[in-house]
Design a protein around this motif. Structure first.
Motif, PDB file in Angstrom:
ATOM      1  N   ASN A 168       0.859  -1.181   0.000  1.00 36.74           N
ATOM      2  CA  ASN A 168       0.000   0.000   0.000  1.00 36.74           C
ATOM      3  C   ASN A 168       0.896   1.232   0.000  1.00 36.74           C
ATOM      4  N   ASP A 239      -8.436  -6.442  -1.143  1.00 37.49           N
ATOM      5  CA  ASP A 239      -9.288  -5.433  -0.520  1.00 37.49           C
ATOM      6  C   ASP A 239      -8.661  -4.904   0.773  1.00 37.49           C
ATOM      7  N   ARG A 243      -7.248  -1.097   1.608  1.00 40.23           N
ATOM      8  CA  ARG A 243      -7.751  -0.308   2.748  1.00 40.23           C
ATOM      9  C   ARG A 243      -6.665   0.019   3.766  1.00 40.23           C
ATOM     10  N   GLU A 245      -5.302  -2.188   5.807  1.00 40.80           N
ATOM     11  CA  GLU A 245      -5.373  -3.089   6.959  1.00 40.80           C
ATOM     12  C   GLU A 245      -4.098  -3.913   7.083  1.00 40.80           C
TER      13      GLU A 245
END
Length: 367
Positions: A168, A239, A243, A245
């Protein structure tokens, strides 16, 4: 636009992907009508009688274990070119196999076509009589690379997807992010890494085979010591990665790229040690009541036009005329470059159970 090769690049960056988007080769709008042959990019996809009957059937039900976003692009492209509509049912490959076998046993299989990864999964479906032979046109059959046709044409390898890892980029900077598989064992990533359980399908089986063969069992134990989060599917992991996480996660390139095009802040790594490549198989079902439409779909899917779409989504094509995979304006290494690690069907089946047991023992995973 001039393509850039991936050699020497560590990452496929979010910025480059967003700016370029997903562009397949220029495609002709099909002008064929009932009573005419269906020819796309100079290749015969269907003779006039088959195409006319396919138009009468009008639609298809397509069960798939591949990314829903990328499969929707495939369905939209096919419908635009042929006028035949496609309904997609998407499940993780292991769940998809369970559904197909259950429906087939009850005599209520709802799919005209099934696409799935995993050598054990596709062989089990074939042995259960799920598939029937699909006749390829001479144009298509003569253009495929070796090793694409299985069980006398009851199913085919439709592309090779590559399994790497990503991070990310809103959480980690490029300097902070891992670039190679070896970097993932660093304790600074403890609790921030995600991976998919080995039994999810052919993708995770292929990734585990690559990791054990190329990186070693000790590497996998070091990963386990970093207490990664285990997911049931690559879609769920992607996903969670999008996000924030988790900071880093193993991802199929095609799945991650689809998420990036939807706005996910993911950067895909191209590790020096290579990455796992695994086929997605496709076959027409014996239960299909729309066999002509299914035949048109498979011939188009394996055509240069259909494989150009696969290539534009980062997948290695099975048509000799299709270009190397690309993601935005970045071209992946050639199929014979050694970057993509491929196990044969026989080798995959030979190691399947032992690899799974090793993985579950290392990660203390009971399903």
């Amino acid at each position: 636009m001039k393509r850039k090769t991936l050699k020497g690049l560590a990452f496929i960056t979010m910025a480059g992907l967003v700016l370029t988007g997903c562009s397949s080769s220029e495609k002709p709008a099909s002008e064929a009508k009932a009573g005419e042959d269906l020819v796309i990019d100079g290749e015969l996809i269907a003779k006039a009688d088959v195409y006319a009957d396919a138009l009468d059937e009008g639609s298809l039900v397509f069960y798939t274990g591949a990314s829903e976003v990328s499969e929707q692009q495939v369905a939209d492209e096919f419908s635009e070119l042929t006028g035949i509509q496609v309904e997609i049912v998407r499940l993780a490959p292991n769940k998809l196999q369970e559904r197909v076998l259950s429906e087939n046993a009850a005599g209520k299989l709802g799919a005209d076509l099934v696409r799935i990864s995993g050598e054990d999964l596709i062989v089990a479906l074939a042995e259960d009589g799920v598939f029937t032979e699909t006749e390829l046109t001479d144009d298509i059959s003569g253009a495929l690379i070796d090793g694409v046709v299985f069980d006398d044409g009851k199913y085919f390898s439709s592309f090779d997807r590559v399994y790497s890892f990503g991070y990310n980029n809103q959480v980690l900077s490029e300097d902070e992010a891992p670039k190679n598989w070896a970097d993932l064992t660093d304790t600074k990533y403890s609790g921030q890494f995600g991976l998919v359980q080995v039994g999810a399908g052919g993708s995770t089986a292929a990734l585990t085979r690559f990791q054990l063969d190329q990186l070693g069992e000790d590497w996998l134990k070091d990963i386990a010591a970093n207490e990664p989060r285990v997911f049931d599917s690559s879609a769920n992991l992607t996903d969670a990665l999008a996000r924030g996480e988790i900071q880093i996660g193993t991802v199929p390139i095609g799945t991650a790229y689809s998420a990036i095009l939807e706005g996910a802040p993911i950067t895909i790594a191209m590790p020096e040690e290579g990455a796992a490549a695994y086929p997605f198989y496709v076959g027409q079902t014996s239960a299909s009541k729309r066999s002509n439409a299914a035949t048109v779909f498979i011939n188009w899917l394996l055509s240069e036009n259909g494989q150009a779409l696969a290539s534009s989504l980062g997948d290695y094509p099975v048509h000799q005329g299709a270009a190397n995979p690309t993601i935005g304006d970045v071209e992946l290494p050639a199929a014979d470059s050694g970057f993509a690690y491929r196990a044969t069907l026989e080798d995959s089946l030979e190691h399947l159970q032992s690899d799974a047991k090793t993985w579950m023992d290392i990660f203390d995973y009971n399903g």
